[in-house]
Design a protein around this motif. Structure first.
Motif, mmCIF file in Angstrom:
data_model
loop_
_atom_site.group_PDB
_atom_site.id
_atom_site.type_symbol
_atom_site.label_atom_id
_atom_site.label_comp_id
_atom_site.label_asym_id
_atom_site.label_seq_id
_atom_site.Cartn_x
_atom_site.Cartn_y
_atom_site.Cartn_z
ATOM 1 N N THR A 99 -38.011 81.726 -39.751
ATOM 2 C CA THR A 99 -37.323 80.569 -39.191
ATOM 3 C C THR A 99 -35.925 80.426 -39.771
ATOM 4 N N GLU A 100 -35.795 80.652 -41.062
ATOM 5 C CA GLU A 100 -34.491 80.503 -41.711
ATOM 6 C C GLU A 100 -33.475 81.482 -41.134
ATOM 7 N N MET A 101 -33.900 82.694 -40.853
ATOM 8 C CA MET A 101 -33.000 83.697 -40.286
ATOM 9 C C MET A 101 -32.587 83.307 -38.868
ATOM 10 N N PHE A 102 -33.549 82.867 -38.082
ATOM 11 C CA PHE A 102 -33.245 82.444 -36.715
ATOM 12 C C PHE A 102 -32.222 81.315 -36.728
ATOM 13 N N THR A 103 -32.445 80.342 -37.591
ATOM 14 C CA THR A 103 -31.539 79.203 -37.686
ATOM 15 C C THR A 103 -30.152 79.638 -38.125
ATOM 16 N N GLU A 104 -30.082 80.519 -39.117
ATOM 17 C CA GLU A 104 -28.785 80.981 -39.618
ATOM 18 C C GLU A 104 -27.969 81.670 -38.530
ATOM 19 N N VAL A 105 -28.616 82.559 -37.769
ATOM 20 C CA VAL A 105 -27.902 83.294 -36.732
ATOM 21 C C VAL A 105 -27.465 82.355 -35.608
ATOM 22 N N MET A 106 -28.322 81.444 -35.206
ATOM 23 C CA MET A 106 -27.970 80.521 -34.129
ATOM 24 C C MET A 106 -26.850 79.566 -34.536
ATOM 25 N N VAL A 107 -26.917 79.067 -35.754
ATOM 26 C CA VAL A 107 -25.866 78.160 -36.219
ATOM 27 C C VAL A 107 -24.538 78.889 -36.314
ATOM 28 N N THR A 108 -24.548 80.122 -36.820
ATOM 29 C CA THR A 108 -23.305 80.874 -36.992
ATOM 30 C C THR A 108 -22.726 81.358 -35.673
ATOM 31 N N ASN A 109 -23.572 81.863 -34.791
ATOM 32 C CA ASN A 109 -23.082 82.539 -33.587
ATOM 33 C C ASN A 109 -22.933 81.635 -32.371
ATOM 34 N N ALA A 110 -23.636 80.513 -32.338
ATOM 35 C CA ALA A 110 -23.608 79.654 -31.147
ATOM 36 C C ALA A 110 -23.093 78.245 -31.447
ATOM 37 N N LEU A 111 -23.729 77.554 -32.391
ATOM 38 C CA LEU A 111 -23.349 76.172 -32.659
ATOM 39 C C LEU A 111 -21.966 76.059 -33.292
ATOM 40 N N SER A 112 -21.702 76.833 -34.310
ATOM 41 C CA SER A 112 -20.437 76.695 -35.049
ATOM 42 C C SER A 112 -19.210 77.043 -34.219
ATOM 43 N N PRO A 113 -19.218 78.126 -33.432
ATOM 44 C CA PRO A 113 -18.051 78.369 -32.575
ATOM 45 C C PRO A 113 -17.759 77.209 -31.633
ATOM 46 N N MET A 114 -18.795 76.578 -31.101
ATOM 47 C CA MET A 114 -18.567 75.469 -30.181
ATOM 48 C C MET A 114 -18.062 74.235 -30.908
ATOM 49 N N ARG A 115 -18.473 74.054 -32.157
ATOM 50 C CA ARG A 115 -17.901 72.963 -32.944
ATOM 51 C C ARG A 115 -16.395 73.165 -33.137
ATOM 52 N N VAL A 116 -16.003 74.409 -33.381
ATOM 53 C CA VAL A 116 -14.570 74.704 -33.526
ATOM 54 C C VAL A 116 -13.841 74.429 -32.218
ATOM 55 N N VAL A 117 -14.407 74.887 -31.116
ATOM 56 C CA VAL A 117 -13.779 74.671 -29.810
ATOM 57 C C VAL A 117 -13.616 73.180 -29.523
ATOM 58 N N GLU A 118 -14.670 72.414 -29.748
ATOM 59 C CA GLU A 118 -14.604 70.972 -29.488
ATOM 60 C C GLU A 118 -13.580 70.298 -30.400
ATOM 61 N N SER A 119 -13.499 70.750 -31.635
ATOM 62 C CA SER A 119 -12.591 70.127 -32.595
ATOM 63 C C SER A 119 -11.130 70.401 -32.275
ATOM 64 N N PHE A 120 -10.833 71.616 -31.793
ATOM 65 C CA PHE A 120 -9.440 72.028 -31.628
ATOM 66 C C PHE A 120 -8.947 71.979 -30.183
ATOM 67 N N ARG A 121 -9.789 71.577 -29.239
ATOM 68 C CA ARG A 121 -9.386 71.630 -27.832
ATOM 69 C C ARG A 121 -8.126 70.820 -27.559
ATOM 70 N N SER A 122 -7.974 69.692 -28.246
ATOM 71 C CA SER A 122 -6.799 68.856 -28.011
ATOM 72 C C SER A 122 -5.528 69.447 -28.602
ATOM 73 N N SER A 123 -5.670 70.451 -29.468
ATOM 74 C CA SER A 123 -4.497 71.126 -30.029
ATOM 75 C C SER A 123 -3.968 72.219 -29.111
ATOM 76 N N VAL A 124 -4.786 72.631 -28.145
ATOM 77 C CA VAL A 124 -4.394 73.707 -27.237
ATOM 78 C C VAL A 124 -3.547 73.131 -26.104
ATOM 79 N N THR A 125 -2.423 73.756 -25.819
ATOM 80 C CA THR A 125 -1.544 73.282 -24.761
ATOM 81 C C THR A 125 -2.310 73.202 -23.442
#
Length: 229
Positions: A99-125
């Motif tokens: 379970t820990e491995m599944f969670t680590e990969v999902m958080v790193t590869n799916a959740l975290s990139p989208m958090r970055v996108v949501e956070s920085f979208r207003s900075s993009v022209t």
């Protein structure tokens, strides 16, 4: 014509470093992120760039670090946000994955990139591009052999989350891209992959630039070919 600025998340080495290098070579200003405080290839690139490339620290899986980076870059206007960061934890059948491995990969590869996108979208022209590194292994239609269960699932989840994002902000003019770089000879792709970073990266950047100013989401490979969802 004013210079353009790219934020490349995950630019310490391999594909991320190659993309940062290519954009700097094309005359862009580049802000690249690395994990931790150790010296990386991005630091070397920055030293040789005459101020065109700067380095920021970011552990993408830590929301408070994303928020801190957003604050540090509050004065920057981005023409490109590119999130390139992923991990794999071996070719393990899904029933044997801890379970820990599944969670680590999902958080790193799916959740975290989208958090970055949501956070920085207003900075993009308004006419800028938001791109995320996906993989052909995220394609349901191309999965005929199986294997790499968790990595595949994480990239499919990333693709689905980007489609949710695109629907949520359907009125925005941003170009949204899921990019497949091909099977590249990196720590993730393995030593027997057919492509080098130097062969993949120019195509990745050309594909991103070819679609600049086109609103909506596309899933494309480094040769500008659509990838089946």
């Amino acid at each position: 014509m004013s210079e353009k600025t790219a934020l490349i998340v995950g630019a310490a080495r391999n594909l991320g470093l190659g993309i940062a290098t290519e954009y700097a070579r094309r005359g862009w200003n580049v802000v690249g992120t690395v994990r931790g405080a150790g010296r990386t290839g991005l630091h070397d690139l920055a030293d040789m760039s005459g101020g065109r490339v700067t380095v920021e620290s970011l552990e993408m899986t830590e929301p408070e670090q994303i928020a801190a980076l957003r604050e540090r870059l509050a004065e920057h206007t981005l023409d490109l946000l590119f999130v390139n960061a992923a991990i794999a934890r071996g070719d393990i059948p899904i029933g044997d994955v801890p379970t820990e491995m599944f969670t680590e990969v999902m958080v790193t590869n799916a959740l975290s990139p989208m958090r970055v996108v949501e956070s920085f979208r207003s900075s993009v022209t308004p006419s800028g591009t938001i791109a995320v590194m996906s993989s052909r292994q995220g394609s349901l239609g191309m999965n005929t052999k199986g294997g790499q269960d968790v990595y595949r699932a994480s990239k499919s989840a990333l693709n689905q989350l980007m489609r949710c994002y695109a629907a949520r902000y359907a009125d925005a003019a941003h170009t949204l891209l899921l990019i497949c770089p091909g099977h590249v000879r990196t720590g993730l792709g393995g030593p027997n992959a057919p492509l080098t970073v130097e062969q993949s990266v120019p195509g990745v950047v050309d594909t991103i630039e070819r679609h600049s100013g086109e609103p909506g989401l596309q899933y494309l490979n480094y040769q500008n070919d659509p990838v089946p969802w």
